[in-house]
Enzyme design. Structure first.
Site, PDB file in Angstrom:
ATOM      1  N   MET A 116      60.790 -20.752  27.324  1.00 25.18           N
ATOM      2  CA  MET A 116      60.604 -21.882  26.421  1.00 25.18           C
ATOM      3  C   MET A 116      61.383 -21.690  25.119  1.00 25.18           C
ATOM      4  SD  MET A 116      56.555 -22.915  26.806  1.00 25.18           S
ATOM      5  CE  MET A 116      55.845 -21.280  26.603  1.00 25.18           C
ATOM      6  N   GLU A 170      63.831 -20.874  22.107  1.00 24.98           N
ATOM      7  CA  GLU A 170      65.284 -20.872  21.895  1.00 24.98           C
ATOM      8  C   GLU A 170      65.583 -20.300  20.514  1.00 24.98           C
ATOM      9  OE1 GLU A 170      66.094 -24.830  24.681  1.00 24.98           O
ATOM     10  OE2 GLU A 170      66.754 -24.827  22.577  1.00 24.98           O
ATOM     11  N   GLU A 194      47.069 -19.648  28.460  1.00 27.93           N
ATOM     12  CA  GLU A 194      47.966 -18.676  27.838  1.00 27.93           C
ATOM     13  C   GLU A 194      47.367 -18.134  26.544  1.00 27.93           C
ATOM     14  OE1 GLU A 194      52.571 -18.313  26.140  1.00 27.93           O
ATOM     15  OE2 GLU A 194      51.922 -20.114  27.202  1.00 27.93           O
ATOM     16  N   ARG A 247      37.247  14.771  13.099  1.00 20.62           N
ATOM     17  CA  ARG A 247      38.113  15.246  12.018  1.00 20.62           C
ATOM     18  C   ARG A 247      37.285  15.483  10.750  1.00 20.62           C
ATOM     19  NH1 ARG A 247      42.638  17.702   9.966  1.00 20.62           N
ATOM     20  NH2 ARG A 247      43.575  16.521   8.260  1.00 20.62           N
ATOM     21  N   GLN A 302      30.937   7.382   2.711  1.00 20.43           N
ATOM     22  CA  GLN A 302      30.382   6.030   2.717  1.00 20.43           C
ATOM     23  C   GLN A 302      31.459   4.954   2.842  1.00 20.43           C
ATOM     24  OE1 GLN A 302      28.643   4.008  -0.855  1.00 20.43           O
ATOM     25  NE2 GLN A 302      26.716   4.186   0.286  1.00 20.43           N
ATOM     26  N   GLN A 320      44.893   3.888   8.813  1.00 20.15           N
ATOM     27  CA  GLN A 320      44.533   4.465   7.520  1.00 20.15           C
ATOM     28  C   GLN A 320      43.476   5.554   7.674  1.00 20.15           C
ATOM     29  OE1 GLN A 320      46.304   3.400   5.014  1.00 20.15           O
ATOM     30  NE2 GLN A 320      45.364   4.543   3.337  1.00 20.15           N
ATOM     31  N   GLU A 378      49.563 -19.524  12.323  1.00 23.02           N
ATOM     32  CA  GLU A 378      49.674 -20.742  11.517  1.00 23.02           C
ATOM     33  C   GLU A 378      49.682 -21.989  12.394  1.00 23.02           C
ATOM     34  OE1 GLU A 378      50.797 -17.234   9.407  1.00 23.02           O
ATOM     35  OE2 GLU A 378      51.621 -18.029  11.273  1.00 23.02           O
TER      36      GLU A 378
END
Length: 377
Positions: free
Chosen positions: A121, A123, A239, A265, A276, A333, A364
């Protein structure tokens, strides 16, 4: 929604991934493509187009089997194996719009992995604005002659059959005059352009496609002439739902691997998760993942029941994709420097999740669709 047979299928596909996909992902990413042999193994095992009726090589399974395949590929960080595009986005066009001859010719090979599918679709100057496509086809006797170019085409290198959206009435305004034409590998005038280098989905072949007086049989027209735009709009619901499933499964996988890391860790003598601030970040991610899962599961059920969920699917595509990207940022992070290292799964997840808020309609555009449905614009 899920029954015991679904759970059995999930376990079987998970074992297939462990055996046939996960050990090779790193090599495939370096090569920039998933080998055809992997597609063939998926087909031989019944993991391509499982929803197809048995007469076309499927097993007549419900949509939940497709959902399971998407989720398990995501959790294994193997989404570069773009089987969901092939099975649940492109193949339905052929099944729902194809003639008996077209379905018999192509669908069994789609289910077996011999015929890999793509949908063209986008281009160079046309993305979400499908009504503005310039690729055109003219009728010449028993053939269509196609001219134009497509870009960002997933499965573009491997594809044996490409459904091409092209303008068949150049005098028709806007969305009118667009048709879908199937172009097979080896068609005269059909060329593959560059295999595009991407930020993520490194093993997924994304390419430019070039049509220079590309001649295909008139019988390769899919559906009715000049109704292509309507067909595209109709199929975009699934889709976008599949894209939402991708994002949700990746968010859950990223949360799981990060939670495990943060518990193991230690920093300043205590687990990363016990601070916290970090605990609150993890709680926020877990909450959003639960919200996304609740909304998505309801959407899946409504879609399976045949309901019109275009608005809700657009909402899901918008919110869940953005949620997954927020999750990726926070998870990297929380991993600290290790989150930026390729040896840790979160690094690959963060790369691979990024385009979900872009392909199949950007965030959007999804919001604009919802706003129009609400009568706001």
């Amino acid at each position: 929604m899920y029954q015991e047979e679904h759970n059995i299928f999930r376990r079987a596909f998970g074992k297939f991934i462990e055996r046939e996909i996960s050990p090779f992902i790193e090599a495939w990413e370096q090569e920039g493509i998933v080998p055809r042999e992997a597609w063939k193994k998926m087909g031989d095992s019944g993991f391509l187009c499982p929803w197809l009726p048995e007469e076309f090589g499927g097993s007549g399974a419900d949509f939940l089997y497709s959902v399971i395949i998407v989720e398990e590929l995501c959790r294994a960080r193997a989404i570069s194996v773009f089987a969901p595009l092939h099975s649940d986005i492109v193949a339905p066009y052929i099944y729902q719009l194809g003639t008996d001859e077209q379905k018999q010719r192509w669908l069994p090979r789609c289910a077996s992995g011999e015929c890999i599918l793509a949908l063209a679709m986008t281009e160079p100057n046309t993305g979400s604005d499908l009504a503005a496509i310039r690729t055109h086809a003219r009728r010449d006797g028993d053939s269509f002659v196609i001219n134009g170019g497509k870009t960002f085409i997933s499965n573009g290198i491997l594809a044996d059959l490409v459904i091409v959206a092209c303008r068949t009435d150049r005098n028709a305004p806007g969305s009118k005059g667009i048709s879908l034409i199937c172009v097979e590998r080896g068609a005269p005038g059909f060329q593959r352009g560059r295999k595009l280098k991407k930020m993520g989905l490194l093993a997924q072949d994304t390419a430019e496609l070039i049509f220079e007086d590309c001649r295909v049989p008139a019988g390769n027209l899919l559906g009715e002439l000049n109704k292509g735009f309507y067909y595209l709009m109709h199929h975009l619901q699934q889709e976008r739902l599949v894209s939402s499933i991708l994002a949700q499964a990746m968010a859950e996988a990223m949360l799981e691997t990060t939670l495990r890391y943060c518990r193991e860790r230690t920093v300043f003598g205590q687990p990363v998760s016990s601070f916290q601030h970090n605990a609150f970040k993890i709680v926020d991610m877990a909450t959003e993942a639960k919200i996304g899962r609740s909304f998505l599961d309801r959407l899946i059920k409504d879609h399976m029941d045949g309901k019109d969920v275009v608005t809700e699917a657009s909402m899901a595509k918008s919110w869940i994709a953005e949620m997954a990207n927020r999750t990726a940022y926070t998870c990297v992070q929380l991993h600290g420097g290790y989150g930026y290292m390729e040896e840790y799964p979160i690094c690959g997840f963060a790369r691979d999740v990024r385009p979900i808020s872009i392909f199949a309609g950007t965030t959007e555009v999804m919001k604009l669709i919802v706003a129009k449905k609400m009568g706001l614009v």
